[in-house]
Enzyme design. Structure first.
Site, short mmCIF file in Angstrom:
data_model
loop_
_atom_site.label_atom_id
_atom_site.label_comp_id
_atom_site.label_asym_id
_atom_site.label_seq_id
_atom_site.Cartn_x
_atom_site.Cartn_y
_atom_site.Cartn_z
N ASP A 176 108.31 202.78 107.97
CA ASP A 176 107.34 201.90 108.61
C ASP A 176 107.96 200.50 108.65
OD1 ASP A 176 104.78 201.01 109.63
OD2 ASP A 176 104.44 200.14 107.66
N LYS A 177 107.51 199.66 109.54
CA LYS A 177 108.11 198.32 109.63
C LYS A 177 107.40 197.33 108.71
CE LYS A 177 107.26 195.31 112.94
NZ LYS A 177 106.97 194.03 112.22
#
Length: 824
Positions: free
Chosen positions: A509-510
């Site tokens: 995930d960022k």
């Protein structure tokens, strides 16, 4: 049209240990059988709600209140019928653990049992057929005396009786005996000494009866525990390795080979006792986590400090922690500044600075959302300054307590390799017995006396016993889980530990994973309003949201406005993956991506404003368009910076052999690609809804094993669908602890290479142990058939068992720097 509701699993089934418990499936099945309910499944319930059950229902047939009542009633029914028991006993050999499992499953009413060689016992039972007292009594009769659990803070808080203690007179026998955990080793030593004396006497030519008496005594000491295990196996209708060894020793005595039989029992008991010691060492490595919590705390009551047991601490009380003392409870700092060594919980090597919260009353309303600079955890060490901490969790609910409890539960989860070896043994052992039976008839075919055929059969019986195979996997898994826990990584069992080492890809995930997760407001572009009007409206709406981007808008907007009072917003609603809506001054306000405005009613985004959005996104900004009624007030640009450790972590993972690393983000593709390039990822996929992330993970899983790394909250569906779900910052999130297969306790990406490297090392040691143990059996069977005597076979056999156990124990030192060389 189907509607959904989420209900906290802990409210529906308070006693279950985790979301993987059988009662969760029973609850979902019960609800699906109800008219009007289409589906029920496990999901993340949000940061403070922990794991939840998501229920899909038809609103035309059931009201929301009716659905909740059905779920609560079904949960109460299951809670009333099914009981769960977690208890602890002494460490034991793997074969003994399997026998104990088999015997317990024969107890009426026990539905499921898992016993770890380190002594953790987990059982589920049907209250309509039995009670917890009966289950505990069954354990006591089998010698599994209750010991203080690895979660000592919980045991002390509840008291010995409530912890499920068993009185000494209730059990038939104890495997420890009068000398505690050293009894088995002491008996083996005595057996060896008697064997040596008997052999030396036989060389002198003195009375053979004295030598024979020493061998018989050696039999008694060497075979004492083996005979106990054989009896337990027979009662469980199992023919385990102990039974094979005792049979071979009796066979040797029948042939008059008392010395070889005594040697067999001595070496077998020595191997068993060393295996016992090794499992005890792994157990102590895990229990050392519980020792981190102090037994007492200094609490301020009526304005005066007083010392109380930590089990008496209540939420909201204030404790005083002096310099160099361990913190007794989870909470937040209300007075004083200091650095805290969080390594015992999170594995962080550098102490973390702590300072007071601005408003204690507001902080107490939702302590899980507080910044790490204010939060402290039980078991961590205060450094230079005194702190006053407001308690947010009871001792039985602390992060430390949960971690110890989950590690103990992880010990009972068998890995795929362990399940394979168990199945192999169930086929192999009977096959060997049939083969030995045929060898006993060799004298009919070959011209030799029956005694020779019998001796050869007994030697093969010893050579073929898969002792080393039985312990090769559990010893490695338990050592790996214990080492991971000491390094701030919670691995929930042998399955995730093995799977993590086979991964070909990792998806990240960022926000909050590869980036700091603390975006800042960088651009304010008004369109049909002034900058002040744009910011006041945005701050009013986003102050109602708990999303990280919303917090950044509020924080940055107030700074630009000079912290003024802003009009309040009401009726906030989230539009999943797109934005939010609320009412300000009676008018409807939308804030979100440009995609949002293609889906809702009202005028589309003007071309000029769209160009401004594209310009900001081209610069790597996350954009949020603000519309009030039909008027576009403007666009806000936010930026989240990559973590300092991200680039080095990606490089370290490549060195470990991870071939493909990608980013899955809800942000626009340009922002995602900019971050991916900076940290060194192979690719980035942006503009993803939560369901899109799940689909991406499923596609990757079809190609090769994939791990998903996220915060465990918004990424819960993707984590659940990955081969291995990895959550960061689990020390501050109940949801991360509940939903992930692997939890990095610190909010530190650099722990990931340690976890992957440890997993690969564990798999390597498991393979070494399997090949070595199987290879030894493959060598010894033909060797004994060709004339290798029983004594030599025993030496090779037990030597292989000891080697695989101590090979596994090397994992406890994984990643620990070697001591400096000392030049003499």
């Amino acid at each position: 049209m189907t509607q959904k509701t989420k209900l906290s699993l802990k409210l529906l089934l308070p006693s279950i240990p985790d979301g993987g418990d059988s009662c969760v499936k029973r609850l979902a099945d019960l609800l699906r059988a109800k008219e009007g309910i289409d589906m029920a499944h496990l999901v993340s319930g949000g940061r403070s709600d922990s794991t939840a059950l998501c229920i899909h229902y038809a609103p035309e047939r059931l009201t929301l209140a009716a659905v909740r009542e059905l779920a609560q009633r079904a949960g109460m029914t299951l809670e009333a019928r099914y009981g769960h028991l977690m208890t602890w006993t002494d460490a034991m050999p793997a074969a003994r653990a399997r026998t104990l499992e088999a015997r317990l499953l024969e107890t009426p009413g026990i539905l499921e049992v898992a016993v770890s060689p380190t002594g953790t016992i987990r059982a589920e039972y049907d209250r309509e057929q039995t009670t917890e007292a009966v289950v505990q009594a069954a354990l006591a009769r089998m010698g599994a005396d209750h010991k203080e659990s690895g979660d000592k803070s919980e045991t002390r808080a509840r008291g010995a009786a409530d912890a499920g203690g068993i009185s000494e007179h209730e059990h038939e026998h104890s495997h420890e005996g009068p000398f505690g955990e050293w009894t088995e080793l002491l008996f083996a030593g005595v057996a060896g000494a008697l064997l040596l004396i008997g052999w030396l006497l036989s060389l002198t030519g003195l009375n053979s009866w004295i030598s024979w008496a020493c061998y018989v005594a050696s039999y008694l000491f060497g075979g004492y525990f083996t005979l106990q295990e054989t009896w337990e196996n027979l009662r469980a209708r199992r023919f385990e390795i102990d039974s094979l060894m005792l049979l071979a020793a009796v066979g040797a005595a029948t042939l008059g080979e008392w010395m070889e039989g005594a040697l067999l029992l001595f070496l077998f008991s020595l191997g068993h006792s060393l295996e016992h010691y090794a499992m005890g060492r792994a157990k102590r490595a895990i229990e050392s986590l519980a020792d981190l919590a102090p037994q007492t705390a200094i609490v301020i009551r009526d304005g005066r400090p007083q010392e109380v047991p930590i089990g008496e601490l209540q939420r909201g009380e204030v404790v005083l922690i002096k310099p160099n003392e361990r913190i007794p409870a989870d909470g937040f700092v209300i007075k004083g500044e200091s650095s805290v060594d969080q390594a015992p919980i999170t594995g962080e090597s550098i102490p973390v600075d702590k300072r007071p919260v601005p408003d204690a009353k507001q902080a107490a309303q939702d302590p899980d959302r507080l910044d790490a600079v204010h939060r402290v955890f039980a078991g961590t060490i205060n450094q230079s300054g005194a702190l006053e901490v407001q308690v947010t969790r009871l001792s039985t609910e602390s992060t430390l307590s949960r971690v110890v409890r989950m590690v103990n539960e992880a010990e009972t989860q068998k890995s795929p390799t362990q399940l394979f070896t168990d199945r192999f043994e169930r086929i192999f052992v009977p096959s060997i017995l049939v083969f030995v039976g045929l060898l006993l008839l060799a004298w009919v075919v070959v011209d030799e006396p029956f005694s020779r055929s019998f001796y050869r059969a007994m030697a093969v019986l010893v050579a073929a016993s898969p002792c080393a195979l039985a312990i090769s996997t559990p010893s490695a898994v338990l050592s790996g889980v214990a080492r991971a826990a000491r390094g701030g990584v919670l691995v929930k069992g042998g399955g995730p530990l093995e799977s993590l080492g086979t991964l070909g890809a990792i998806a990240f995930d960022k926000t909050g994973t590869l980036t700091e997760g603390k975006p800042r407001l960088t651009d304010v572009v008004p369109f049909e309003a002034t900058e002040e009007d744009l910011l006041r409206c945005a701050v009013a709406v986003e102050s109602l949201s708990d999303h990280p981007l919303a917090a950044a808008v509020v924080r940055g907007g107030r700074e630009r406005l000079g912290n003024p009072d802003v009009a309040g917003a009401v009726d906030l609603k989230s539009i999943t993956g797109r934005g939010v809506q609320a009412r300000v001054g009676g008018e409807l306000v939308y804030i979100g991506k440009d995609d949002l405005y293609r889906e809702i009613e009202g005028p589309p985004v003007p071309d000029e404003l769209q160009r401004q959005v594209e310009r900001l996104e081209g610069d790597g900004r996350t954009t949020m368009i603000v519309r009030k009624a039909s008027r576009y007030l403007g666009v806000l640009g936010l930026m989240d910076t990559p973590r300092k450790a991200a680039q080095a972590t990606i490089a370290a993972l490549r060195e470990l052999g991870i071939g493909r690393m990608i980013m899955l983000s809800g942000d626009n593709s340009q922002v995602a690609n900019a971050v991916a390039r900076e940290v060194g990822l192979d690719e980035a996929i942006g503009d993803l809804m939560p369901d899109d992330k799940v689909e991406s993970i499923r596609r990757l899983s079809q190609e090769h094993g994939v791990a998903m790394v996220g915060d465990g909250v918004n990424d819960a569906p993707a984590l659940a669908n990955a081969t291995v779900g990895i959550a960061m910052g689990a020390a501050g999130s109940d949801v991360a602890l509940d939903t992930a297969d692997v939890a990095l306790m610190a909010d530190d990406l650099s722990q990931l290479p340690f976890a992957v490297g440890l997993s690969r090392k564990t798999r390597g040691i498991i393979r070494q142990n399997l090949w070595f143990s199987l290879g030894m059996v493959a060598f010894l069977i033909p060797a004994t058939l060709l004339g290798l005597n029983m004594g030599a076979a025993v030496l090779f056999h037990e030597g292989s068992t000891i080697l695989v156990v101590f090979n596994a124990l090397r994992l406890l030192a994984y990643g620990t720097p070697a001591p400096p060389e000392v030049k003499l």
